[in-house]
Design an enzyme around this catalytic site. Structure first.
Site, PDB file in Angstrom:
ATOM      1  N   LYS A  22       7.327  35.014  61.629  1.00  0.00           N
ATOM      2  CA  LYS A  22       6.133  35.562  62.276  1.00  0.00           C
ATOM      3  C   LYS A  22       5.029  34.511  62.342  1.00  0.00           C
ATOM      4  CE  LYS A  22       3.093  38.338  59.544  1.00  0.00           C
ATOM      5  NZ  LYS A  22       2.406  39.513  59.224  1.00  0.00           N
ATOM      6  N   LYS A  33      -1.031  32.509  59.622  1.00  0.00           N
ATOM      7  CA  LYS A  33      -1.982  31.520  59.149  1.00  0.00           C
ATOM      8  C   LYS A  33      -1.412  30.682  58.006  1.00  0.00           C
ATOM      9  CE  LYS A  33      -5.832  30.368  60.068  1.00  0.00           C
ATOM     10  NZ  LYS A  33      -6.478  30.278  61.336  1.00  0.00           N
ATOM     11  N   LYS A  40       2.162  37.539  44.916  1.00  0.00           N
ATOM     12  CA  LYS A  40       1.216  36.458  44.629  1.00  0.00           C
ATOM     13  C   LYS A  40       1.230  36.082  43.166  1.00  0.00           C
ATOM     14  CE  LYS A  40      -1.771  36.772  48.578  1.00  0.00           C
ATOM     15  NZ  LYS A  40      -3.064  37.108  49.144  1.00  0.00           N
TER      16      LYS A  40
HETATM   17  P1  AMP Z   1      -3.354  38.845  58.308  1.00  0.00           P
HETATM   18  O1  AMP Z   1      -4.573  37.993  58.466  1.00  0.00           O
HETATM   19  O2  AMP Z   1      -2.068  38.117  58.330  1.00  0.00           O
HETATM   20  O3  AMP Z   1      -3.475  39.821  57.167  1.00  0.00           O
HETATM   21  O4  AMP Z   1      -3.297  39.769  59.603  1.00  0.00           O
HETATM   22  C1  AMP Z   1      -4.353  40.585  60.056  1.00  0.00           C
HETATM   23  C2  AMP Z   1      -3.782  41.592  61.034  1.00  0.00           C
HETATM   24  O5  AMP Z   1      -3.049  40.944  62.091  1.00  0.00           O
HETATM   25  C3  AMP Z   1      -2.812  42.565  60.382  1.00  0.00           C
HETATM   26  O6  AMP Z   1      -3.052  43.856  60.895  1.00  0.00           O
HETATM   27  C4  AMP Z   1      -1.448  42.069  60.774  1.00  0.00           C
HETATM   28  O7  AMP Z   1      -0.525  43.130  60.864  1.00  0.00           O
HETATM   29  C5  AMP Z   1      -1.703  41.423  62.146  1.00  0.00           C
HETATM   30  N1  AMP Z   1      -0.802  40.255  62.330  1.00  0.00           N
HETATM   31  C6  AMP Z   1      -0.838  39.084  61.648  1.00  0.00           C
HETATM   32  N2  AMP Z   1       0.123  38.231  62.089  1.00  0.00           N
HETATM   33  C7  AMP Z   1       0.794  38.884  63.071  1.00  0.00           C
HETATM   34  C8  AMP Z   1       1.887  38.536  63.946  1.00  0.00           C
HETATM   35  N3  AMP Z   1       2.490  37.341  63.894  1.00  0.00           N
HETATM   36  N4  AMP Z   1       2.296  39.449  64.841  1.00  0.00           N
HETATM   37  C9  AMP Z   1       1.693  40.670  64.910  1.00  0.00           C
HETATM   38  N5  AMP Z   1       0.671  41.051  64.142  1.00  0.00           N
HETATM   39  C10 AMP Z   1       0.206  40.187  63.232  1.00  0.00           C
END
Ligand code: AMP
Ligand code: TRP
Length: 335
Positions: A197, A200, A114
């Site tokens: 992947k 968001k 970041k």
């Molecule tokens: P984040 O908001 O991206 O930090 O994600 C929150 C949780 O969701 C974390 O535990 C990530 O590992 C899981 N996560 C986010 N995106 C994915 C994805 N595309 N596939 C699997 N797990 C995800």
């Protein structure tokens, strides 16, 4: 035998969780509440480390809690709370920051990424000490396991190092917790770019299925998902990333194995698979969405759940913090 304790947190960064969050993380949280003494929280303090809109943050915190409950988190089984409701997190964070090396914090990949993108004057000291806060979140509850995605491995390593450093300087208080990396957790890919992947920050709206979207619109996104050349419906992530992603989602939502689905769809086309999965999705998500709405319509009930969660969390957190303060030599206030 008391159940082993697990603890995890998730940031309230979006309006809605998406299928990746659910299948990659939240589904495991729900499963673990059956077998473990589970503590789960919304990491709203972590959300302050990047620029944010205050009105959105509080709304998203509520919406996150409502979604966790709607997907099956049971506040009678697991302790569910909001990080900022316990001042102990920020208090232990200070002690952890004083144990964290400047160079050590500079080497955290998330911070490096970041700050490389935004420049060191734009990123905050809060972002720099994000991992020290995370260590405090974890160590307050002295969990055996911390279920997180692979991207959090480095923060967990730091937490273990800080636990050991604390013990060797001040006397043994912590058992270094183990990362419970969700290996079998489905990694869900972008519907439009199955090489990336579902995320968001990176996915286009068409590539991401959000829990709170209109279910019909989500089914349409599934029907418009990018599939691969060829026509066979088989799980082959290397050569058929699009179809494989759909099979993984289908399998998880319908509770059937990928093998069973492959057999069912022998001789059928991608269109059939996508249409059926769209329907499975609608059926799964519609009641979840309704539940979220009914939780959000009853803020008093949500507040009650959260204050009960905070109370239970405080029983553990306050004890740990008092022990830590005592070990580091802070004078206890007179009673
Ligand atoms: P984040 O908001 O991206 O930090 O994600 C929150 C949780 O969701 C974390 O535990 C990530 O590992 C899981 N996560 C986010 N995106 C994915 C994805 N595309 N596939 C699997 N797990 C995800
Ligand atoms: N940093 C984690 C993430 O972005 C969220 C988090 C904050 C967390 N504190 C935690 C996860 C403590 C596990 C334990 O996913």
């Amino acid at each position: 035998m008391p159940r082993p304790r697990v603890l995890s947190g998730i940031q309230p960064t979006g309006e809605s969780f998406h299928l990746g969050n659910y299948l990659g993380a939240l589904r495991q949280w729900i499963a673990l509440q059956e077998t473990h003494d589970a503590f789960y929280f919304i990491a709203d303090l972590h959300a302050l480390t990047i620029e944010h809109d205050p009105k959105l943050l509080s709304a998203r915190t509520r919406a996150s809690v409502a979604q966790l409950l709607a997907v099956g988190l049971d506040p009678d089984r697991a302790t569910l709370f909001v990080q900022s409701h316990l001042p102990e997190h920020a208090e232990l964070c200070w002690v952890m920051q004083c144990l964290t090396g400047f160079g050590e914090a500079s080497r955290m990949v998330q911070f490096k990424d970041k700050s490389a993108k935004q420049g060191s004057d734009r990123v905050s000291v809060g972002l720099f000490s994000y991992p020290s806060l995370q260590a405090a979140d974890i160590l307050l509850y002295r969990p055996q396991y911390v279920p997180v995605g692979e991207d959090q491995r480095q923060h967990l390593e730091l937490t273990r190092d800080l636990a050991q450093r604390f013990n060797s300087r001040f006397g043994t208080v912590f058992t270094p917790p183990e990362a419970y990396i969700l290996k079998d957790a489905a990694k869900i890919y972008d519907l439009q770019e199955p090489g990336a992947k579902m995320s968001k920050s990176a996915s286009s709206p068409a590539g991401i299925v959000e829990l709170l979207d209109d279910p019909k619109a989500s089914a349409k996104k599934i029907r418009s998902a990018v599939t691969d050349t060829g026509r066979e419906i088989v799980y082959d992530p290397e050569n058929k990333p699009g179809v494989s992603n759909l099979l993984v989602i289908y399998s998880a939502l319908a509770g059937r194995t990928v093998g069973e689905l492959e057999a069912d769809y022998q001789g059928k086309g991608y269109g059939d698979l996508k249409k059926d999965l769209g329907e499975v999705l609608i059926e799964w998500v519609t009641p979840i969405r309704e539940q979220v709405r009914s939780y959000l319509d009853d803020p008093a009930e949500l507040d009650k759940i959260l204050s009960r969660g905070a109370e239970r969390a405080r029983e553990v957190a306050a004890g740990t913090l008092a022990t830590v303060y005592d070990h580091v030599g802070l004078l206890a206030p007179a009673r």
